[in-house]
Design a protein around this motif. Structure first.
Motif: not given
Length: 378
Positions: A36-44, A234-237, A275-277, A315-319
């Motif tokens: 989905e658009f923005g489902a990883q770092a950009s939206g999370a 993998p990071l968490q907020v 970091s997330a798991d 959580t989300a993957w960040v580059n």
């Protein structure tokens, strides 16, 4: 088989804005997003608009690294300027507020590092004001009595990721871009001067390809035999229940990893690179110990936070790249293949990342000189 002038791979902020800018110029552009658009770092992500050199990395890597990285702040400064105009361009309030960011110190050694960092930031035109205990109290009375001073960068702020991505996607489609969700790239070939992009929905052929795939960008590049030093992290907020207006700034701690801001609805958004798991099936889940550590640091810096309930974590993957420098431009040895990768703080940098990549794809001089910023430039 579908033919386009440009295929953009990745539907985060940078990819969607690149597609938007190109479509406005009459380019036939197709964007492919695996989910989905923005489902990883950009939206999370936490919605921070970063401008300062990050304090933990300054301490970890030292002043030589900071001097090398510092030109990147020019890029971030220009991008935050674009964020301030973006809501009017897309016709929606994106929650952009530039109220300044504070790195809070609790001892003299931390203050010395903040001062050294500020000198380097100043060398590239980013002003960070050094505040003693009294001045810090005037600017941010909500901080703990343990705070002895800090560094205040007026150019930092926040935006709402949940509003930004859909609004930009709508603008791109209205401009004529074709945006495809749930379309992962399974193959990428460069033959006879054009690119063939394979997906479960069929193949796409284009003269040029833009890789904005974030944490998966290295996998996309590898399909063309190109190795880039980038990985996914993998990071968490976490967000608290809404509380009365308290924190108008983006707050960091020199005593531990923290980014803290208050949203318009009163919820306090707490992150900082914890970091997330990663589960066995590849999905991410919140790490309870890191959640507790993050909340403890937040409460230590802003005591009122201790009285608010944490209501949701995500959580989300960040580059990320090892040296934090972006990878922007045409890939060496692969004409027509562009890398649009801004590590760690890519949400902040998204608008300018898209602008310079669109410029390059259109064979124009980039809106901002990438020398000393991109690892693809000297």
């Amino acid at each position: 088989m579908t033919r386009a002038d440009v295929v953009v791979i990745g539907g985060g902020i940078a990819g969607l804005m690149t597609a938007w800018y190109l479509a406005r110029e009459g380019v036939r552009v197709v964007l492919l997003e695996a989910g989905e658009f923005g489902a990883q770092a950009s939206g999370a992500n936490a919605g921070s608009l970063h401008l300062q050199i990050q304090y933990p990395e300054f301490v970890k890597y030292g002043e030589d690294w900071a001097n090398t990285y510092a030109p990147t702040l020019r890029f971030l400064k220009a991008s935050i300027g674009m964020w301030q105009d973006l809501g009017a361009e897309v016709g929606e309030d994106l929650g952009v507020v530039v109220g300044g960011g504070i790195v809070v110190a609790q001892d003299a050694a931390q203050m010395r590092r903040i001062e050294a960092k500020a000198r380097i930031e100043g060398s590239v035109g980013v002003e960070t004001q050094i505040l003693d205990r009294a001045n810090l109290r005037d600017v941010a009375p909500y901080l703990s009595a343990d705070a002895i001073g800090g560094g205040f960068c007026a150019g930092e702020g926040k935006a709402n990721p949940l509003r930004a991505t859909p609004a930009i996607a709508r603008a791109a489609e209205m401009a004529g871009a074709t945006l495809l969700r749930d379309t992962p790239v399974t193959g990428l070939d460069d033959t006879q001067g054009e690119f063939r992009v394979s997906t479960p929905r069929g193949s796409f052929v284009a003269d040029k390809v833009v890789n904005t795939a974030g944490a998966k960008a290295a996998e996309i590049a590898a399909m063309l035999g190109l190795k880039i030093d980038l990985d996914g992290f993998p990071l968490q907020v976490t967000v608290t229940e809404p509380i009365a207006p308290l924190v108008p700034h983006l707050v960091y701690s020199a005593a531990g990893k923290l980014s803290l801001k208050q949203a318009a609805n009163g919820g306090c958004i707490i992150g900082g690179g914890w970091s997330a798991d990663v589960r066995d099936d590849g999905w991410l889940t919140t790490n309870p110990m890191n959640l507790a550590g993050n909340m403890a640091i937040a409460a230590g810096v802003v005591p009122r936070i201790a009285q608010a309930r944490a209501i949701r974590s995500w959580t989300a993957w960040v580059n990320g790249t090892p040296d934090w420098r972006p990878i922007l431009g045409e890939a060496p040895g692969i004409p027509g293949f562009y890398l649009a990768l801004f590590p760690w703080v890519g949400f902040s940098a998204g608008p300018m990342t898209a602008r310079v990549i669109a410029d390059l794809v259109l064979d124009r001089t980039p809106s901002l000189d990438l020398s000393g910023i991109s690892t693809l430039e000297s």
